[in-house]
Design a protein around this motif. Structure first.
Motif: not given
Length: 466
Positions: A373-375, A381-383, A417-421, A458-465
């Motif tokens: 996934l593109d950095p 950025a959100y995570v 979109p996939t994010i692993w922690i 509380t919020s997500t990238p979509e909400m913030a936009a």
């Protein structure tokens, strides 16, 4: 009802000993997916250890048989917890299966299916891969739910029992249940951190292609004195074949195996990442592509590995020319590799070396394709910001893991979109005797995931936009 209260709840879960006790219960399941005798345990892990806990949180759960044509894989648990269809939805994932216990190889005082604390370490098969990782994520959801009363988002979960044998049937399951599992993002945990003291997040994985090289020339061995110099030696032919794939420092010699995707942008993303930090063994700086940094070799390039080789009687050698030689090989590859052409390219390469007698036999087990996934993706950025807010540390951000996992089922089949922690570290002895997880990493992981899940409610990238 604050973010800090949720993190405090997650911290208490660790410090009270609950995480250790609940991990011990999970490790006790001998869920070896490589061992057909343990097939009933794979089912029990889902129905006894996971399903009741999820249902207590309000999940609707169903156990599904593996849909793979070969029917070699274990079952799946699919769970959904919908608070409001209009809310954001997070898909998460874990696997409850483990590799062979290797019981006799663990050091004195340790047993693979008994969790054993020793200082900051918790030893046991699956303690790092992957039982503690999905346990932490489930417990972090519980912490947020207990403090806020709601999550503020929807959650869907996939638990499989066949990851260690290549996730057979997972792609088919995602396709069969595509509508049910639609989400805004995958947030899951597997693999190691780059450093035990700093969070890591990655957005994909290198793929893996496994194959055997085989030289099978005749029936029976023949005396090396009487026949030496008269009969072709399979071991020598195999050795030449293996040696021709890289040079003496491991640089790939097959042009089609050298990726074209290591762009300046990707190099910039990899520039400051550590490799092998605080872990054994130390990195061999004179191995691999000479003009690449260790991070570029591990996360932006392809590598070839010989996993095992055999010719003759290795336990009791005799003076005879063996009739056969065999090597199990693997290529780890990044996005941008024409993997469909990889073995045909190897065939052309061996033929050009005069090694027509060396057979290439693809493995019939599942393989994990490469993903990335593109950095710059908004969810990255959100995570990243959430992890930094919780820990005060800028996390290491990898475009893709050096290892392999079934991320393509979520990135390609579901289009997420996939994010692993990850909640383990490089020295955890994953897939080896004395596997363990670090208590300090578990403590911080509980805080990180509780903070992240609180933020998503509380919020997500979509909400913030908007």
């Amino acid at each position: 009802m604050t973010r800090d209260a949720a993190i405090a709840q997650a911290t208490t879960y660790f410090e009270s000993g609950r995480l250790e006790a609940e991990l011990a219960a999970l490790v006790a399941y001998r869920s070896e997916s490589q061992n057909p005798d343990q097939a009933p345990v794979l089912h029990e892990y889902l129905t006894q250890a996971i399903q009741p806990r999820l249902e207590a949180m309000g999940f609707d759960c169903a156990i599904h048989a593996n849909p793979s044509i070969e029917k070699t894989g274990g079952p799946f648990l699919l769970g959904t917890r919908i608070e409001d269809p209009d809310l954001p939805t997070v898909l998460t994932y874990g696997h409850g299966d483990v590799i062979w216990g290797q019981d006799e190889q663990w050091r004195d005082g340790l047993a693979p299916f008994e969790l054993t604390p020793d200082g900051d370490r918790l030893y046991g098969r699956g303690s790092a891969d992957n039982k503690v990782q999905h346990l932490i994520n489930i417990a972090a959801l519980e912490a947020v739910l207990s403090v806020r009363g709601t999550l503020g988002f929807n959650v869907k979960i996939v638990l499989e029992m066949s990851e260690e044998i290549g996730s057979p049937g997972l792609s088919e399951m995602m396709a069969l249940h595509r509508d049910t599992l639609q989400a805004d993002v995958l947030i899951a945990s597997d693999g190691p951190r780059l450093s035990a003291t700093q969070p890591t997040m990655f957005m994909g994985a290198r793929g893996v292609l496994g194959f055997d090289l085989v030289v099978d020339l005749r029936k029976g061995a023949h005396h090396s004195g009487n026949w030496g110099g008269l009969l072709a030696d399979p071991a020598m032919l195999l050795a030449h074949a293996v040696a021709s794939i890289t040079d003496a420092r491991g640089q790939l010699q097959i042009p089609e195996w050298r990726p074209t995707s290591l762009t300046p942008k990707l190099r910039a993303a990899l520039r400051d990442l550590p490799v092998g930090t605080n872990a054994e063994p130390t990195v061999d700086m004179d191995w691999g592509e000479a003009d690449l940094t260790p991070a570029e070799r591990a996360y932006g390039w392809n590598s070839f590995t010989v996993l095992a080789m055999k010719s003759g009687n290795t336990e009791a050698p005799v003076n005879a020319i063996s009739p056969t030689a065999w090597a199990r090989c693997a290529m780890r590859y990044v996005v941008g590799t024409d993997i469909e052409n990889a073995l045909p390219a190897l065939r052309r390469h061996l033929d050009a070396q005069g090694l027509q007698k060396v057979q290439i036999q693809p493995l019939d087990q599942g393989e994990f394709p490469a993903t990335r996934l593109d950095p710059d993706h908004p969810w990255v950025a959100y995570v990243r910001a959430s992890l930094e807010r919780t820990t005060g540390k800028d996390p290491h951000v990898l475009p893709n893991l050096a290892g392999s996992l079934p991320n393509d089922c979520f990135a390609h089949v579901l289009g997420l979109p996939t994010i692993w922690i990850p909640h383990s570290y490089l020295g955890c002895n994953q897939h080896a005797p004395d596997e363990h997880v670090l208590k300090p990493v578990c403590r911080e992981a509980m805080q990180v995931m509780a903070g992240l899940f609180w933020d998503i409610g509380t919020s997500t990238p979509e909400m913030a936009a908007k």
